[in-house]
Design a protein around this motif. Structure first.
Motif, PDB file in Angstrom:
ATOM      1  N   PRO A  91      28.131  -8.543 -13.558  1.00 26.38           N
ATOM      2  CA  PRO A  91      27.995  -9.416 -12.385  1.00 26.38           C
ATOM      3  C   PRO A  91      27.630  -8.594 -11.149  1.00 26.38           C
ATOM      4  CG  PRO A  91      30.305  -9.010 -12.847  1.00 26.38           C
ATOM      5  CD  PRO A  91      29.539  -8.333 -13.936  1.00 26.38           C
ATOM      6  N   GLY A  92      26.399  -8.724 -10.695  1.00 25.29           N
ATOM      7  CA  GLY A  92      25.960  -7.988  -9.520  1.00 25.29           C
ATOM      8  C   GLY A  92      26.530  -8.570  -8.240  1.00 25.29           C
ATOM      9  N   CYS A  93      26.138  -7.974  -7.140  1.00 23.70           N
ATOM     10  CA  CYS A  93      26.667  -8.403  -5.835  1.00 23.70           C
ATOM     11  C   CYS A  93      26.331  -9.860  -5.539  1.00 23.70           C
ATOM     12  CB  CYS A  93      26.117  -7.506  -4.726  1.00 23.70           C
ATOM     13  SG  CYS A  93      26.720  -5.805  -4.799  1.00 23.70           S
ATOM     14  N   ALA A  94      25.092 -10.271  -5.852  1.00 24.55           N
ATOM     15  CA  ALA A  94      24.678 -11.641  -5.542  1.00 24.55           C
ATOM     16  C   ALA A  94      25.504 -12.663  -6.316  1.00 24.55           C
ATOM     17  CB  ALA A  94      23.194 -11.822  -5.837  1.00 24.55           C
ATOM     18  N   ALA A  95      25.721 -12.397  -7.613  1.00 26.47           N
ATOM     19  CA  ALA A  95      26.510 -13.314  -8.435  1.00 26.47           C
ATOM     20  C   ALA A  95      27.940 -13.396  -7.935  1.00 26.47           C
ATOM     21  CB  ALA A  95      26.487 -12.871  -9.893  1.00 26.47           C
TER      22      ALA A  95
END
Length: 205
Positions: A91-95
Motif C-alpha cells: 500500500p503506497g502513500c496514495a492508497a
C-alpha cells in the motif's frame, strides 16, 4: 476488533477492474453495511485507472458514491487498489492517504490490496490483503480470522465465468464516466449479471 465479510460482487468487480487495465494501477471504493460487530462489503465502485486519484477528482467521486449509497442504507467502508507492478502489492502513500480519509468518516474502514502475481482463474486462496488502521494510525494486515468469505468457491467460479466471458470490457470506472457521463459508474448491468450467476449457482431462478 471488527470482522469483515467480503461478498462475491466485491471480489468479482475488483478482479474485473484489474483485468480491464492490466498495466495500470486501479483503485476504487468499497461499499458495505455495518452491524453486529461486522462490516459486510457487498459492492465496490471502480474509480481510477488513468492515474492515482487527485484530491479534487477523488472528492467528487467519493461525494457521488456517498450520495448513491445513502438511500440504500450503505456506507463507503474502505478502499481497494491493485498496483501496476506485477510483484508490487504494497500500500503506497496514495492508497493509505485515501483509506485514511475514508476512515475519518467511517469507523473500521479497510484497505484491500490485490496481489497481481496471484490473480488467476483458479487462485486457490484469495489473492489479496485486507488492512486496517491500528492504534497508531498505521495500515497493517488484519487478522485472517477476522476476514470472512461466505462462499469462496462460488465466488471463484462466478469470477472465472465473468473473466472467460470478457465481462471486464463492460466495466465502467469514474475515469471512464468523466470522459462520457452516459457511462454507468454503478455498473448495474454487471451487478445484475453477477446476481444471475449467483442465483444459478444456488439453484434459484
Amino acid at each position: 476488533m471488527c470482522e469483515v465479510e467480503i461478498g462475491t460482487r466485491v471480489y468479482a468487480k475488483m478482479c474485473l477492474h484489474a483485468a480491464r487495465y492490466p498495466h495500470c494501477t486501479v483503485s476504487g471504493a468499497l461499499v458495505g453495511r455495518r452491524g453486529n460487530g461486522c462490516v459486510t462489503l457487498c459492492d465496490c465502485v471502480p474509480i481510477n485507472h488513468l492515474y492515482l486519484p487527485l484530491a479534487l477528482s477523488l472528492e467528487v467521486a467519493l461525494t457521488q458514491i456517498d450520495s448513491w449509497c445513502a438511500p440504500q442504507g450503505l456506507v463507503i467502508a474502505g478502499y481497494y487498489q491493485a498496483n501496476a507492478g506485477l510483484k508490487d502489492n504494497s500500500p503506497g502513500c496514495a492508497a493509505q492517504r485515501t483509506a485514511s480519509l475514508i476512515s475519518e468518516y467511517q469507523e473500521d474502514a479497510v484497505l484491500i490490496m490485490l496481489d497481481n502475481e496471484h490473480l488467476s482463474l483458479n487462485p486457490g486462496v484469495p489473492p489479496l490483503t485486507v488492512l486496517h488502521q491500528n492504534s497508531s494510525k498505521d495500515w497493517v494486515p488484519k487478522e485472517k480470522t477476522l476476514v470472512m468469505w461466505g462462499h469462496w468457491e462460488e465466488t471463484q467460479r462466478i469470477t472465472r465465468q465473468l473473466l472467460h466471458a470478457k465481462a471486464y470490457q463492460r466495466l465502467v470506472d469514474f475515469d471512464t464516466h468523466l470522459d462520457d457521463i452516459r457511462a454507468d459508474w454503478t455498473n448495474q448491468e454487471l451487478n445484475l449479471e453477477i446476481a444471475r450467476l449467483s442465483a444459478a449457482a444456488n439453484g434459484r431462478t
